[in-house]
Scaffold this active site. Structure first.
Site, PDB file in Angstrom:
ATOM      1  N   ARG A  72      -5.562  -4.196  -7.932  1.00 26.37           N
ATOM      2  CA  ARG A  72      -6.896  -4.636  -8.309  1.00 26.37           C
ATOM      3  C   ARG A  72      -7.699  -3.434  -8.792  1.00 26.37           C
ATOM      4  NH1 ARG A  72      -9.839  -5.391  -4.466  1.00 26.37           N
ATOM      5  NH2 ARG A  72      -8.420  -5.035  -2.749  1.00 26.37           N
ATOM      6  N   TYR A 214      -1.912  -7.957 -13.619  1.00 25.80           N
ATOM      7  CA  TYR A 214      -1.431  -7.750 -12.254  1.00 25.80           C
ATOM      8  C   TYR A 214      -2.207  -8.517 -11.195  1.00 25.80           C
ATOM      9  CZ  TYR A 214       0.877  -5.375  -8.413  1.00 25.80           C
ATOM     10  OH  TYR A 214       1.636  -5.105  -7.296  1.00 25.80           O
ATOM     11  N   LYS A 223      -8.150 -14.104  -5.697  1.00 27.51           N
ATOM     12  CA  LYS A 223      -9.393 -13.420  -5.317  1.00 27.51           C
ATOM     13  C   LYS A 223     -10.580 -13.923  -6.138  1.00 27.51           C
ATOM     14  CE  LYS A 223      -6.992 -10.882  -2.540  1.00 27.51           C
ATOM     15  NZ  LYS A 223      -7.124 -10.867  -1.089  1.00 27.51           N
ATOM     16  N   HIS A 243     -11.593 -13.796   3.582  1.00 26.63           N
ATOM     17  CA  HIS A 243     -10.370 -13.002   3.414  1.00 26.63           C
ATOM     18  C   HIS A 243      -9.645 -12.953   4.761  1.00 26.63           C
ATOM     19  CE1 HIS A 243      -8.603  -8.859   1.951  1.00 26.63           C
ATOM     20  NE2 HIS A 243      -7.791  -9.855   1.660  1.00 26.63           N
ATOM     21  N   SER A 265      -7.764  -5.199   3.031  1.00 30.02           N
ATOM     22  CA  SER A 265      -6.485  -5.158   2.323  1.00 30.02           C
ATOM     23  C   SER A 265      -5.572  -4.107   2.955  1.00 30.02           C
ATOM     24  CB  SER A 265      -6.718  -4.815   0.848  1.00 30.02           C
ATOM     25  OG  SER A 265      -7.593  -5.755   0.260  1.00 30.02           O
ATOM     26  N   CYS A 267      -4.176  -3.956   5.844  1.00 26.01           N
ATOM     27  CA  CYS A 267      -4.428  -3.647   7.254  1.00 26.01           C
ATOM     28  C   CYS A 267      -3.714  -4.625   8.183  1.00 26.01           C
ATOM     29  CB  CYS A 267      -5.917  -3.631   7.553  1.00 26.01           C
ATOM     30  SG  CYS A 267      -6.752  -2.179   6.880  1.00 26.01           S
ATOM     31  N   GLY A 268      -2.719  -5.338   7.683  1.00 25.87           N
ATOM     32  CA  GLY A 268      -1.834  -6.060   8.582  1.00 25.87           C
ATOM     33  C   GLY A 268      -2.071  -7.559   8.739  1.00 25.87           C
ATOM     34  N   ASP A 290      -3.776 -14.702   3.806  1.00 23.25           N
ATOM     35  CA  ASP A 290      -4.751 -13.908   3.043  1.00 23.25           C
ATOM     36  C   ASP A 290      -6.125 -14.566   2.901  1.00 23.25           C
ATOM     37  OD1 ASP A 290      -5.114 -11.402   1.556  1.00 23.25           O
ATOM     38  OD2 ASP A 290      -5.281 -12.621  -0.244  1.00 23.25           O
ATOM     39  N   ARG A 382       4.619  -5.483  -4.702  1.00 24.63           N
ATOM     40  CA  ARG A 382       4.427  -6.742  -3.971  1.00 24.63           C
ATOM     41  C   ARG A 382       5.526  -7.748  -4.276  1.00 24.63           C
ATOM     42  NH1 ARG A 382      -1.054  -7.774  -1.371  1.00 24.63           N
ATOM     43  NH2 ARG A 382      -2.077  -5.763  -1.595  1.00 24.63           N
ATOM     44  N   TYR A 509       2.253  -4.420  16.135  1.00 28.71           N
ATOM     45  CA  TYR A 509       3.230  -5.448  15.729  1.00 28.71           C
ATOM     46  C   TYR A 509       3.433  -6.493  16.837  1.00 28.71           C
ATOM     47  CZ  TYR A 509       3.719  -2.101  11.996  1.00 28.71           C
ATOM     48  OH  TYR A 509       3.437  -1.263  10.971  1.00 28.71           O
TER      49      TYR A 509
HETATM   50  P1  GTP Z   1      -3.532  -7.635   1.544  1.00 25.42           P
HETATM   51  O1  GTP Z   1      -2.398  -8.494   1.100  1.00 25.42           O
HETATM   52  O2  GTP Z   1      -3.678  -6.376   0.736  1.00 25.42           O
HETATM   53  O3  GTP Z   1      -4.834  -8.357   1.703  1.00 25.42           O
HETATM   54  O4  GTP Z   1      -3.205  -7.019   2.966  1.00 25.42           O
HETATM   55  P2  GTP Z   1      -2.661  -7.427   4.393  1.00 25.42           P
HETATM   56  O5  GTP Z   1      -3.787  -7.355   5.365  1.00 25.42           O
HETATM   57  O6  GTP Z   1      -1.828  -8.647   4.373  1.00 25.42           O
HETATM   58  O7  GTP Z   1      -1.839  -6.147   4.678  1.00 25.42           O
HETATM   59  P3  GTP Z   1      -0.345  -5.902   5.090  1.00 25.42           P
HETATM   60  O8  GTP Z   1       0.128  -6.913   6.100  1.00 25.42           O
HETATM   61  O9  GTP Z   1       0.452  -5.734   3.869  1.00 25.42           O
HETATM   62  O10 GTP Z   1      -0.587  -4.473   5.785  1.00 25.42           O
HETATM   63  C1  GTP Z   1       0.513  -3.786   6.188  1.00 25.42           C
HETATM   64  C2  GTP Z   1       0.099  -2.407   6.652  1.00 25.42           C
HETATM   65  O11 GTP Z   1      -0.474  -2.511   7.949  1.00 25.42           O
HETATM   66  C3  GTP Z   1       1.296  -1.542   6.778  1.00 25.42           C
HETATM   67  O12 GTP Z   1       0.922  -0.213   6.467  1.00 25.42           O
HETATM   68  C4  GTP Z   1       1.676  -1.650   8.241  1.00 25.42           C
HETATM   69  O13 GTP Z   1       2.363  -0.543   8.672  1.00 25.42           O
HETATM   70  C5  GTP Z   1       0.311  -1.773   8.892  1.00 25.42           C
HETATM   71  N1  GTP Z   1       0.341  -2.538  10.153  1.00 25.42           N
HETATM   72  C6  GTP Z   1       0.406  -3.882  10.294  1.00 25.42           C
HETATM   73  N2  GTP Z   1       0.367  -4.231  11.617  1.00 25.42           N
HETATM   74  C7  GTP Z   1       0.259  -3.066  12.309  1.00 25.42           C
HETATM   75  C8  GTP Z   1       0.148  -2.751  13.703  1.00 25.42           C
HETATM   76  O14 GTP Z   1       0.124  -3.621  14.567  1.00 25.42           O
HETATM   77  N3  GTP Z   1       0.035  -1.427  14.034  1.00 25.42           N
HETATM   78  C9  GTP Z   1       0.027  -0.441  13.077  1.00 25.42           C
HETATM   79  N4  GTP Z   1      -0.091   0.836  13.477  1.00 25.42           N
HETATM   80  N5  GTP Z   1       0.141  -0.695  11.746  1.00 25.42           N
HETATM   81  C10 GTP Z   1       0.243  -1.996  11.374  1.00 25.42           C
HETATM   82  C1  SPV Z   2      -5.708  -7.595  -1.657  1.00 23.53           C
HETATM   83  O1  SPV Z   2      -5.871  -6.559  -2.314  1.00 23.53           O
HETATM   84  O2  SPV Z   2      -6.431  -7.882  -0.659  1.00 23.53           O
HETATM   85  C2  SPV Z   2      -4.617  -8.531  -2.015  1.00 23.53           C
HETATM   86  C3  SPV Z   2      -3.828  -8.269  -3.232  1.00 23.53           C
HETATM   87  O3  SPV Z   2      -4.416  -9.494  -1.289  1.00 23.53           O
HETATM   88  S1  SPV Z   2      -4.511  -8.907  -4.709  1.00 23.53           S
HETATM   89  O4  SPV Z   2      -4.204 -10.340  -4.776  1.00 23.53           O
HETATM   90  O5  SPV Z   2      -3.920  -8.205  -5.831  1.00 23.53           O
HETATM   91  O6  SPV Z   2      -5.935  -8.740  -4.682  1.00 23.53           O
HETATM   92 MN    MN Z   3      -5.941  -9.700   0.388  1.00 25.14          MN
END
Ligand code: GTP
Ligand code: SPV
Ligand code: MN
Length: 601
Positions: A72, A214, A223, A243, A265, A267-268, A290, A382, A509
């Protein structure tokens, strides 16, 4: 091709756009598997897609985008409300007429040599009264294929639209016309960064996107529609577009509840939505990873749907350890973008859980040198995959009535200060907690000094289609209209605490299931809690300590550091001041209350 639709306003809009952009032909999308296969075969023939080894990844394809088009683009994203003040200080604003004039110049002839696809799609189950219909006009077959996976595309949507149904108009072009009969010849089409525009006209419920192919820039249902435009509709109509992931959690007695959670984004959210709890007897199933659309029904309870039909998840870091369910999802029928390619036609990325099985081609299509210091996959690589391929998808994930939300979680990456979990005293205090969400960034990630917090209120900073102060007021208002005992409880979580030596204090996790179990019990009127200046927190006994966490570390992440929190109050005040005089007085009062409790403690 026969036009399958008699909606005069839609047909007139399509004609207008075609006259402006000048495509060679117009094609209506029916959402069929044949259409999907045809798009991918065409892009494979043009060298834009690589078919992966069918013995390893049946029905899977790899795309490599342009280095200017990998995520984005927040500084090219605009909320063009009529009045500047309505976009607020956190959004880029240009007057709608001016932005339209700029974009019309760019759109002029931009689809020459290409096909314009008409994609009728539904966000949310077809015909549900929470769902919304959109129509995306795009010159990108990559977008067509991804929209098939991420939304509900097809003739059913045309039927719902009828002759005069409402739809959100979404115009998209990659911004790269072709000579007549020309092709992309394997090069990802897009416009230079300075010509990319992700534009929203909230009063008209209109989206104009130009120059990027993208993700969230181009798949306009996600979004742009389901967050930026929907947040404005939700404000006007009294609901919430957020979100947030949605999960179903079942306890050892076989009873279940639903939880929504907003984290910024990367952050898990995907991890938590597909969690495999280590606590015996507990299970988690996925509703969404999401976006959540939530409204209070006639009974006064908050119900949520996942408006999406697939996952667009971060590949990097996804492994059989960190997210086994996601790994199973993406075994077949998946589009991968910007991951690395193995010699035997499989995918690879940093954090996949095993070393590269031989030589790799990197995300830009070059032979990868492991000593180069450069990653083989782009950090924002992704996968796009249908949600129904998830082995832990809850059967009710497409229930048009949605699921009743018992708890709302907010969180972000906070190596210090913020404890593992705390519960809000009430709804307004919970809105206060959400308004303070921040994530610590490294100097490399953003142009900010390492260790500072970027505030991302309710994880909506890049996605709120109006003034952030009004958004907080809207949250306060929807809660104030309900019976307090029917409102979801609000919690703040932090999986990311680190010790002074930099090690994780909490393993995260699957172990996060222990925190979810406490939250579950709190929603049932059980779960031991003590009152602290921050809110209600678990006692040491209330959350069973994972084997790998020592007693002292556990005590640290379950305690309130008064000095650190008094410094935090200063940071929250600065954050609020930046949001200006539309920040609700109620939130200033919540901040004052926090400071007072900290000083009295
Ligand atoms: P968008 O799709 O971008 O909105 O993001 P999302 O919130 O779905 O993020 P995603 O699940 O891809 O985030 C994964 C990141 O979070 C990776 O860097 C993981 O290592 C980290 N992560 C997820 N859960 C944990 C946890 O419980 N502990 C730690 N330390 N890191 C975590
Ligand atoms: C985010 O950035 O929070 C996403 C990926 O979920 S995108 O759909 O590209 O915005
Ligand atoms: Mn997102």
């Amino acid at each position: 091709m026969a036009i399958p639709c008699r909606h005069a306003k839609l047909l007139a809009w399509i004609e207008d756009v075609a006259r402006l952009t000048g495509p060679d032909r117009i094609e209506w999308c029916d959402g069929s598997p044949d259409e999907y296969d045809r798009m991918l075969a065409m892009m494979e023939a043009d060298g834009l897609a690589v078919m992966l080894n069918p013995a390893k990844r049946p029905g899977c394809y790899l795309f490599r985008s342009d280095p200017s088009d990998v995520a984005r683009v927040e500084n090219r994203t605009f909320i063009a409300s009529r009045c500047r003040e309505d976009a607020g200080p956190t959004n880029n604003w240009v007057a709608p007429d001016e932005l339209k004039a700029t974009l019309r110049r760019l759109y002029d002839g931009c689809m020459r040599g290409r096909t314009m696809y008409v994609i009728p799609f539904s966000m949310g189950p077809l015909g549900s009264d929470i769902s919304r219909v959109g129509v995306e006009l795009t010159d990108s077959p990559y977008v067509v294929a991804n929209m098939h996976l991420m939304t509900r595309v097809g003739d059913g949507v045309i039927r719902v639209l009828g002759e005069d149904g409402d739809f959100i108009a979404c115009l998209h072009s990659v911004g790269k016309p072709l000579p007549r009969g020309g092709t992309d010849g394997g090069t990802w089409p897009c416009a230079p960064l300075a010509d990319k525009y992700i534009a929203h006209f909230p009063e008209e419920r209109l989206i104009w996107s130009y120059g990027s192919g993208y993700g969230g820039n181009a798949l306009l249902g996600k979004k742009c529609l389901a967050l930026r435009i929907a947040s404005v509709a939700a404000r006007d109509e009294g609901w919430l577009a957020e979100h947030m992931l949605i999960l179903k959690i079942t306890n050892p007695e076989g009873q279940h509840k639903y939880i929504a959670a907003a984290f910024p984004s990367a952050c898990g959210k995907t991890n938590l939505a597909m969690l495999v709890p280590t606590l015996p007897g507990w299970t988690v199933e996925t509703i969404g990873d999401d976006i959540a659309w939530m409204r209070f029904d006639e009974s006064g309870y908050l119900h949520a749907i996942n408006p999406e039909n697939g996952f667009f998840g971060v590949a990097t870091g996804t492994s059989a350890d960190s997210n086994p369910s996601a790994m199973q999802c993406i075994h077949r029928n998946t589009i991968f973008t910007n991951v690395a390619l193995t010699e035997d036609g499989d995918v690879w990325w940093e954090g996949i859980g095993y070393p590269p099985p031989g030589r790799l081609t990197d995300w830009q299509g070059n032979a990868w040198d492991p000593d180069s210091g450069k990653p083989a996959a782009h950090p924002n690589a992704r996968f796009t995959v249908p949600a129904n391929q998830c082995p832990v998808i809850a059967p009710e994930w497409r229930d048009p009535r949605g699921v009743r939300i018992s708890a709302i979680l907010f969180g972000g990456r906070r190596p210090t200060t913020v404890p593992l979990v705390h519960e809000a005293f009430d709804w307004s205090h919970g809105v206060f907690l959400g308004s303070t969400v921040g994530s610590e960034v490294t100097a490399a990630a953003l142009d900010l000094p390492a260790g500072t917090v970027r505030r991302d209120p309710m994880a909506m900073l890049p996605f709120c289609g109006y003034h952030m102060g009004d958004y907080f007021q809207h949250w306060l208002d929807v809660g104030a209209r309900q019976a307090p005992e029917k409102l979801p409880r609000i919690f703040f979580v932090n999986w990311f605490r680190k010790g002074e030596d930099g090690r994780w204090l909490w393993p995260g996790y699957g172990e996060n299931g222990r925190v979810l179990a406490w939250i579950y019990d709190r929603c049932d009127g059980r779960g031991a809690a003590r009152t602290t200046p921050l809110g209600l927190m678990p006692t040491m006994e209330a959350i069973e300590r994972p084997d790998v966490v020592g007693h002292e570390d556990m005590a640290e992440i379950l305690s309130v550091d008064r000095e650190a929190w008094l410094r935090e109050v200063v940071l929250i005040r600065e954050h609020y001041e930046q949001l200006g005089d539309r920040l609700p007085a109620r939130l200033w009062a919540e901040l004052a209350g926090l400071e007072e409790r900290l000083r009295d403690a």
